[in-house]
Design an enzyme around this catalytic site. Structure first.
Site, short mmCIF file in Angstrom:
data_model
loop_
_atom_site.label_atom_id
_atom_site.label_comp_id
_atom_site.label_asym_id
_atom_site.label_seq_id
_atom_site.Cartn_x
_atom_site.Cartn_y
_atom_site.Cartn_z
N SER A 239 14.45 26.90 -5.07
CA SER A 239 13.38 26.01 -4.62
C SER A 239 12.63 26.64 -3.46
O SER A 239 13.19 27.43 -2.68
CB SER A 239 13.95 24.66 -4.16
N ASP A 240 11.33 26.33 -3.34
CA ASP A 240 10.66 26.63 -2.09
C ASP A 240 11.37 25.83 -1.00
O ASP A 240 12.05 24.83 -1.27
CB ASP A 240 9.17 26.27 -2.19
N TRP A 241 11.17 26.26 0.23
CA TRP A 241 11.95 25.72 1.35
C TRP A 241 11.52 24.28 1.65
O TRP A 241 10.50 24.04 2.26
CB TRP A 241 11.77 26.62 2.55
N GLY A 242 12.32 23.32 1.20
CA GLY A 242 12.01 21.91 1.40
C GLY A 242 11.34 21.28 0.20
O GLY A 242 10.76 20.19 0.31
N ALA A 243 11.44 21.91 -0.99
CA ALA A 243 10.74 21.41 -2.18
C ALA A 243 11.59 20.49 -3.03
O ALA A 243 11.13 20.00 -4.06
CB ALA A 243 10.26 22.60 -3.02
#
Length: 693
Positions: A239-243
């Site tokens: 995942s993208d960071w915080g997605a």
């Protein structure tokens, strides 16, 4: 790796899984640091270590916060941005750039480098465009594939990002993208498909945004049906960071690792909440096993368990030389009336260099793309290095993003310009506007640059204008008055030296624009037909008509066409020939065209091949890029460009049949020096329809 080795690895993976507790397996699939996961020490399973890219390996941070550690050993090679790389139209340089990045990542002890970024440049305002490659899916894919291969030769995984439709920074964490299936398939997915199928990228990053109401990191359609199902991807999705926003949805799709920007690692959605969900019977432990299985497979692919794993290297002389080669070929000569360029240093005693971007350094900016560069050569430094002590170089800022005395700066610049033998203005943008997290408000040059440029051209009509930016800017106020205009980019540690080489004629420019430069923002399709930026929702109403597809089909004249780029020499195109072979399940079209360097300088030309479907039953663009080849020719030398097409070059996505379709009928081959400068044409006919998944 042969089949026997694959079986052996799969057996080892299954043995490890049997020995692991639920908690240990879950530890593999979420961050246990800002750039690392958790390993299983008792079983010899290490943590996966990651770093941002793609312009170099990012500086070191503590495990649990974003305060720089201020080490002296994490300076690295600063590579040209992805837009600059794409402007080379050189697959070999893409491979070499990837190889440099992979070696430096491994040299810094990283297992995964978060690069390349291949989202489509839908609007010229997206703040992160400088990290992406092109508005065209074929060019983006063609450059991404060798880049990925270069990275992964170093026992480091590339992480292609951001899958998918992450085309704006405004409200990027929550905006919902609505796009029709044909545009999805023809514009926004092909580069990712190439990265997976041809590049064999070991990892891929899911995007922040929603797609049709579902977060991309939760999307069964994107991750399971398309990525893992249709494309057969067996790599790892990060995942993208915080997605990630929901434990159940993220667990029950093909997302493998959750990362975030916060340090409450045990509270991530795929951490303790997931363990509790499994124990409560809400999530089947088999889905955890499958994620862990893919992660362990990745570890074997990058030789993480092997004693002879490549150790990598960073800040080498070879890396700096490769970066310089890329920077040279990235520079685009947009305009050169009266052959103002190259400048003859033997005729210049005093050179005026004006503009804050002549001395500004850009490496440590742009968000997650920031680089702690070993060094960065500015345009001013590069010019002084090339000119030596026989030319007096006088510098004036002329404008500044930080100083209020605009009139004084302007007067100082005009004073030295009027007295100089030659003038070079270096302006454009900085990472204050070209940056992660923000979209630009417009195409205007900031800080009064238009006024300054107009006055400089009045003082010396042969003033050379250099634009340094990651995206197009509005040049309408002064373009007609300017004789020479050069586009450079965030062009790496050697960017200023490469620019000096081009301006002074030691290097013949060969870059081509990977994006269309519009005259007005409202001419861009996302702004004239679609919408940008979206807030809660964004509708891609322009459909497949992105970039030059829109400008060409709707007869909208841009500032500079996609694929445009001049040279200090000239090239002649002749004798197009094609052969066609239709098979049961494919079509092969071979196209040859003779290219001759008709000027008095050695140089390189990018031969571009576009396709037009003459008899389509659906609306199609009047031309689409489907091939290119860069030829290096000495003065007077001739060579033959050879380009081969298959069914994918002719097909459109049929939304009713849910498949790709090549229709029987006439097609036209267009060969040229840009999307508009077409030099050779040929017609061929497809005899029968061909449908495929």
């Amino acid at each position: 790796m042969n089949n026997t080795e694959n079986i052996s690895i799969e057996n080892k993976i299954e043995e490890l899984l049997k020995k692991m507790t639920l908690e240990e397996k879950v530890g593999l699939i979420h961050g246990n640091g800002l750039f690392r996961t958790e390993g299983v020490e008792r079983l010899g399973i290490p943590a996966l270590k990651m770093s941002d890219g793609p312009m170099g390996v990012r500086r070191e941070f503590p495990n649990d916060n974003w305060n720089s550690l201020d080490y002296s050993d994490d300076y690295v090679t600063y590579l040209p941005s992805n837009t600059a790389l794409a402007a080379t139209w050189n697959r070999d340089l893409a491979y070499e750039s990837g190889k440099v990045l992979g070696a430096e990542a491994r040299g810094r002890g990283k297992d995964i480098i978060l690069a390349p970024g291949i989202n489509i440049v839908r609007s010229p305002l997206c703040g992160r465009n400088f990290e992406y490659m092109s508005e065209d899916p074929y060019l983006a894919g063609a450059m991404a594939v060798p880049y990925i291969k270069g990275v992964q030769e170093n026992h480091v995984a590339a992480c292609v990002k951001h899958f998918a439709l992450n085309n704006q920074e405004t409200e990027r964490l929550n905006v919902n993208v609505e796009v029709d299936e044909r545009a999805l398939r023809e514009i926004y997915l092909p580069a990712f498909e190439a990265a997976v199928k041809e590049g064999k990228s070991y990892t891929i990053m899911s995007a922040y945004n929603k797609f049709r109401g579902t977060y991309c990191s939760h999307s069964n359609y994107l991750l399971d049906d398309i990525l893992k199902g249709e494309w057969g991807y067996d790599g790892v999705v990060i995942s993208d960071w915080g997605a990630v926003h929901d434990t159940y949805e993220a667990a029950n799709c093909a997302l493998d690792i959750e990362m975030n920007v916060t340090n409450n690692f045990d509270e991530y959605f795929l951490a303790k909440p997931l363990i509790e969900a499994v124990k409560a019977g809400k999530v089947d432990e088999k889905v955890i096993d499958e994620k862990a299985r893919r992660i362990l497979r990745l570890m074997h692919r990058i030789n993480i368990f092997e004693e002879g794993r490549y150790s990598g290297a960073y800040n080498t002389a070879e890396h700096r030389e490769k970066t310089l080669r890329t920077a040279r070929e990235a520079i685009v000569l947009l305009k050169n009336d009266n052959s103002v360029l190259p400048l003859d240093k033997n005729k210049i005693k005093t050179l005026a260099v004006i503009g804050e971007n002549a001395e500004k350094l850009h490496a440590l900016g742009g968000g997650s793309a920031e680089i702690k560069a070993l060094y960065e050569i500015s345009p001013l430094l590069g010019l002084k290095m090339k000119l030596g002590g026989n030319v007096e170089v006088k510098y004036a800022k002329g404008y500044s993003e930080n100083e209020a005395q605009a009139q004084q700066l302007l007067e100082e610049a005009l004073d030295i310009a009027e007295k100089a033998d030659a003038v070079i203005f270096v302006g454009g943008l900085t990472h204050k506007l070209d940056t992660e997290g923000l979209d630009k408000p417009d195409l205007k040059l900031p800080y009064g640059q238009d006024v300054l440029i107009e006055k400089l051209l009045q003082a010396n009509e042969n003033t050379v204008i250099v634009m340094l930016s990651g995206t197009p800017v509005d040049m309408g106020a002064w373009l007609e008055k300017a004789s020479a205009v050069v586009q450079t980019w965030y062009n790496g540690m050697e960017g200023g030296y490469a620019l000096a080489e081009v301006l002074l004629g030691d290097v013949n420019p060969s870059g081509k624009l990977p994006v269309t430069f519009p005259k007005r923002l409202e001419d861009s399709p996302a702004h004239s037909i679609g919408e940008f930026p979206g807030r809660k929702d964004v509708h891609y109403r322009e459909g497949i008509f992105v970039g030059y597809r829109h400008f060409s089909t709707n007869n909208v004249e841009p500032l500079f066409w996609f694929g445009h780029g001049l040279s200090y020499t000239t090239f002649e195109y002749n004798n197009i020939k094609l052969t066609k072979e239709e098979r049961e399940d494919n079509i092969r079209i071979s196209v040859c065209v003779d290219i001759k360097n008709t000027g008095n300088r050695d140089g390189a030309e990018v031969v571009q091949l576009y396709i037009r479907d003459v008899e389509a039953s659906v609306v199609r663009p009047v031309k689409e890029l489907k091939g290119f080849q860069k030829l290096y020719l000495k003065s007077g030398e001739s060579s033959t460009a050879e380009l081969v097409l298959d069914k994918t070059a002719l097909a459109f996505y049929n939304e009713i049949k849910h498949c790709w379709q090549v229709e029987a009928g006439k097609f036209e081959i267009l060969i040229g020096s840009s999307s508009e400068d077409i030099r050779q044409r040929a017609i061929f006919t497809v005899d029968k329809d061909l449908n495929y998944i």
